[in-house]
Design an enzyme around this catalytic site. Structure first.
Site, PDB file in Angstrom:
ATOM      1  N   TYR A   1       0.832  -1.211   0.000  1.00  0.00           N
ATOM      2  CA  TYR A   1       0.000   0.000   0.000  1.00  0.00           C
ATOM      3  C   TYR A   1       0.870   1.265   0.000  1.00  0.00           C
ATOM      4  O   TYR A   1       0.603   2.209  -0.746  1.00  0.00           O
ATOM      5  CB  TYR A   1      -0.888  -0.068   1.242  1.00  0.00           C
TER       6      TYR A   1
ATOM      7  N   LYS B   1       0.863   4.099  -2.844  1.00  0.00           N
ATOM      8  CA  LYS B   1       0.456   5.474  -2.507  1.00  0.00           C
ATOM      9  C   LYS B   1       1.587   6.470  -2.757  1.00  0.00           C
ATOM     10  O   LYS B   1       1.323   7.641  -3.058  1.00  0.00           O
ATOM     11  CB  LYS B   1      -0.028   5.543  -1.053  1.00  0.00           C
TER      12      LYS B   1
HETATM   13  N1  LIG Z   1      -9.775   6.128   5.689  1.00  0.00           N
HETATM   14  C1  LIG Z   1      -8.579   6.676   5.843  1.00  0.00           C
HETATM   15  O1  LIG Z   1      -8.197   7.149   6.949  1.00  0.00           O
HETATM   16  C2  LIG Z   1      -7.637   6.773   4.679  1.00  0.00           C
HETATM   17  C3  LIG Z   1      -6.319   7.217   4.922  1.00  0.00           C
HETATM   18  C4  LIG Z   1      -5.462   7.357   3.858  1.00  0.00           C
HETATM   19  C5  LIG Z   1      -5.895   7.052   2.573  1.00  0.00           C
HETATM   20  N2  LIG Z   1      -7.161   6.583   2.363  1.00  0.00           N
HETATM   21  C6  LIG Z   1      -7.553   6.290   0.993  1.00  0.00           C
HETATM   22  O2  LIG Z   1      -8.837   6.848   0.737  1.00  0.00           O
HETATM   23  C7  LIG Z   1      -9.491   6.074  -0.277  1.00  0.00           C
HETATM   24  C8  LIG Z   1     -10.891   5.701   0.187  1.00  0.00           C
HETATM   25  O3  LIG Z   1     -10.774   4.810   1.281  1.00  0.00           O
HETATM   26  P1  LIG Z   1     -11.900   4.587   2.401  1.00  0.00           P
HETATM   27  O4  LIG Z   1     -11.210   4.702   3.697  1.00  0.00           O
HETATM   28  O5  LIG Z   1     -13.070   5.441   2.106  1.00  0.00           O
HETATM   29  O6  LIG Z   1     -12.213   3.026   2.167  1.00  0.00           O
HETATM   30  P2  LIG Z   1     -13.587   2.235   1.851  1.00  0.00           P
HETATM   31  O7  LIG Z   1     -13.223   0.806   1.867  1.00  0.00           O
HETATM   32  O8  LIG Z   1     -14.661   2.717   2.763  1.00  0.00           O
HETATM   33  O9  LIG Z   1     -13.967   2.710   0.372  1.00  0.00           O
HETATM   34  C9  LIG Z   1     -13.260   2.299  -0.766  1.00  0.00           C
HETATM   35  C10 LIG Z   1     -14.250   1.931  -1.840  1.00  0.00           C
HETATM   36  O10 LIG Z   1     -13.542   1.591  -3.049  1.00  0.00           O
HETATM   37  C11 LIG Z   1     -14.259   0.549  -3.689  1.00  0.00           C
HETATM   38  N3  LIG Z   1     -13.360  -0.159  -4.617  1.00  0.00           N
HETATM   39  C12 LIG Z   1     -12.317  -0.969  -4.289  1.00  0.00           C
HETATM   40  N4  LIG Z   1     -11.747  -1.446  -5.397  1.00  0.00           N
HETATM   41  C13 LIG Z   1     -12.415  -0.931  -6.462  1.00  0.00           C
HETATM   42  C14 LIG Z   1     -12.268  -1.036  -7.867  1.00  0.00           C
HETATM   43  N5  LIG Z   1     -11.311  -1.803  -8.409  1.00  0.00           N
HETATM   44  N6  LIG Z   1     -13.121  -0.343  -8.660  1.00  0.00           N
HETATM   45  C15 LIG Z   1     -14.096   0.427  -8.120  1.00  0.00           C
HETATM   46  N7  LIG Z   1     -14.276   0.555  -6.803  1.00  0.00           N
HETATM   47  C16 LIG Z   1     -13.451  -0.102  -5.971  1.00  0.00           C
HETATM   48  C17 LIG Z   1     -14.766  -0.328  -2.560  1.00  0.00           C
HETATM   49  O11 LIG Z   1     -15.866  -1.143  -2.959  1.00  0.00           O
HETATM   50  C18 LIG Z   1     -15.119   0.712  -1.488  1.00  0.00           C
HETATM   51  O12 LIG Z   1     -16.501   1.054  -1.522  1.00  0.00           O
HETATM   52  C19 LIG Z   1      -8.592   4.877  -0.556  1.00  0.00           C
HETATM   53  O13 LIG Z   1      -7.781   5.149  -1.686  1.00  0.00           O
HETATM   54  C20 LIG Z   1      -7.718   4.812   0.693  1.00  0.00           C
HETATM   55  O14 LIG Z   1      -6.514   4.151   0.470  1.00  0.00           O
HETATM   56  C21 LIG Z   1      -8.041   6.429   3.391  1.00  0.00           C
END
Ligand SMILES: NC(=O)c1ccc[n+]([C@@H]2O[C@H](COP(=O)([O-])OP(=O)(O)OC[C@H]3O[C@@H](n4cnc5c(N)ncnc54)[C@H](O)[C@@H]3O)[C@@H](O)[C@H]2O)c1
Length: 303
Positions: free
Chosen positions: A170, A174
């Site tokens: 990851y 990223k």
């Molecule tokens: N939550 C955090 O604190 C945090 C921190 C840093 C980065 N992020 C990044 O933010 C983004 C959103 O994450 P989140 O926390 O909302 O997670 P989440 O799991 O709630 O949402 C991610 C969504 O992406 C969808 N998804 C996965 N693979 C897919 C694909 N191939 N095609 C289409 N849709 C797909 C999933 O079904 C899910 O609904 C991600 O890129 C994550 O790495 C989140």
């Protein structure tokens, strides 16, 4: 006028978590939204539901316009049809928010090739392919003489900025997204496209268990700093005309705090005008290190 009035915005992975919050926030500012989500589990394996349809229904219930796209953004077909669905439904595309992804956390010695490939694929290729298809559309628009004020918002992470123990796949993906953002901003500026990245932190299914304490809502009310909705206002601004002139930048966004991240820069340096022996190179490097700043901490190191 609302900040995103009339714009057509794609948000990938918008069925839940941060993507859902971004999609709703864009709709609240007058955008027409393509809500993409493949509906996979936290580890990327097929899931039972289609969360994108629920978010489309929420936006419509609020009087907004939205369509669902259920394809995999990390395939060429899925990314191409994503951009096509914006054009088919709304006749244009103004903003792409790359957000979809999932995790397969393991220490490097235990990390299977499949878990490496799946995570690098969904994040890094899952940013590149929608970006490529959107860029082709915007370049054609610019070449046809139409004014383009396009925006791309990519999603990195603290793991990409600083590294994170147990998240080698990851973190590498990223960090790759940060470099991709710089290249895309430099290549696409001439077509009227701005490309920036965020590193968010919020309570979603991705974080609510691993960082349960840090992510919890406050007991008894008050500002819920880790609500994903707190990250979306910056994303809406970056995705709107209002951010004109801002490109190739990275912002951390968490709760009520926004931070501009400043990246790798040359530190202490020495030039000898010829080749070093290994012993001389080691001595010179050790001297430079005494004058350099200590690197930042890797998340989870020393715990
Ligand atoms: N939550 C955090 O604190 C945090 C921190 C840093 C980065 N992020 C990044 O933010 C983004 C959103 O994450 P989140 O926390 O909302 O997670 P989440 O799991 O709630 O949402 C991610 C969504 O992406 C969808 N998804 C996965 N693979 C897919 C694909 N191939 N095609 C289409 N849709 C797909 C999933 O079904 C899910 O609904 C991600 O890129 C994550 O790495 C989140």
């Amino acid at each position: 006028m609302a900040m995103a009035q009339g714009r057509v915005v794609i948000v990938t992975g918008a069925g839940r978590g941060l993507g859902r919050a971004h999609a709703l926030a864009f709709a609240a500012e007058g955008a027409r939204v393509v809500v993409n989500d493949l509906g996979v589990g936290l580890d990327g394996l097929p899931g039972p539901d289609s969360p994108a349809a629920r978010v489309v229904a929420e936006i419509r219930a609020g009087g907004g316009e939205a369509v669902e796209h259920g394809g995999d953004i990390a395939t060429n077909e899925g990314a191409a049809s994503l951009v096509e669905s914006a054009l088919a439904a709304f006749g244009r595309l103004d903003t792409l928010v790359n957000n979809a992804g999932f995790l397969r956390d393991r220490m490097l010695v235990n990390l299977d090739e499949d878990d490496w490939d799946a995570v690098v694929r969904v994040h890094l290729k899952g940013h590149f392919l929608p970006l490529k298809h959107a860029a082709a559309y915007w370049r054609a628009e610019a070449k046809a003489g139409r004014a383009v004020a396009a925006r791309v918002v990519n999603t990195s992470s603290g793991a990409g900025l600083s590294g994170s123990v147990g998240q080698g796949n990851y973190s590498a993906a990223k960090a790759g997204i940060l470099a991709l953002t710089l290249v895309a901003a430099a290549e696409m500026g001439r077509y009227g496209v701005q490309v920036n990245a965020i590193a968010p932190a919020a309570r979603t299914r991705m974080t609510e268990r691993t960082f349960a304490e840090a992510m919890a809502a406050p007991d008894g009310g008050g500002f819920d700093a880790m609500a994903p909705e707190n990250v979306s206002p910056l994303v809406v601004w970056l995705g709107s005309r209002a951010s004109a002139g801002v490109t190739g930048r990275v912002f951390e966004a968490e709760g009520g705090r926004i931070t501009v991240m400043e990246g790798w820069r040359p530190g202490p340096t020495v030039e000898r005008g010829g080749r070093w022996t290994p012993a001389e190179a080691g001595e010179a490097a050790a001297k430079l290190l005494t004058r350099s700043q200590a690197p930042g901490a890797v998340y989870g190191a020393g715990e």
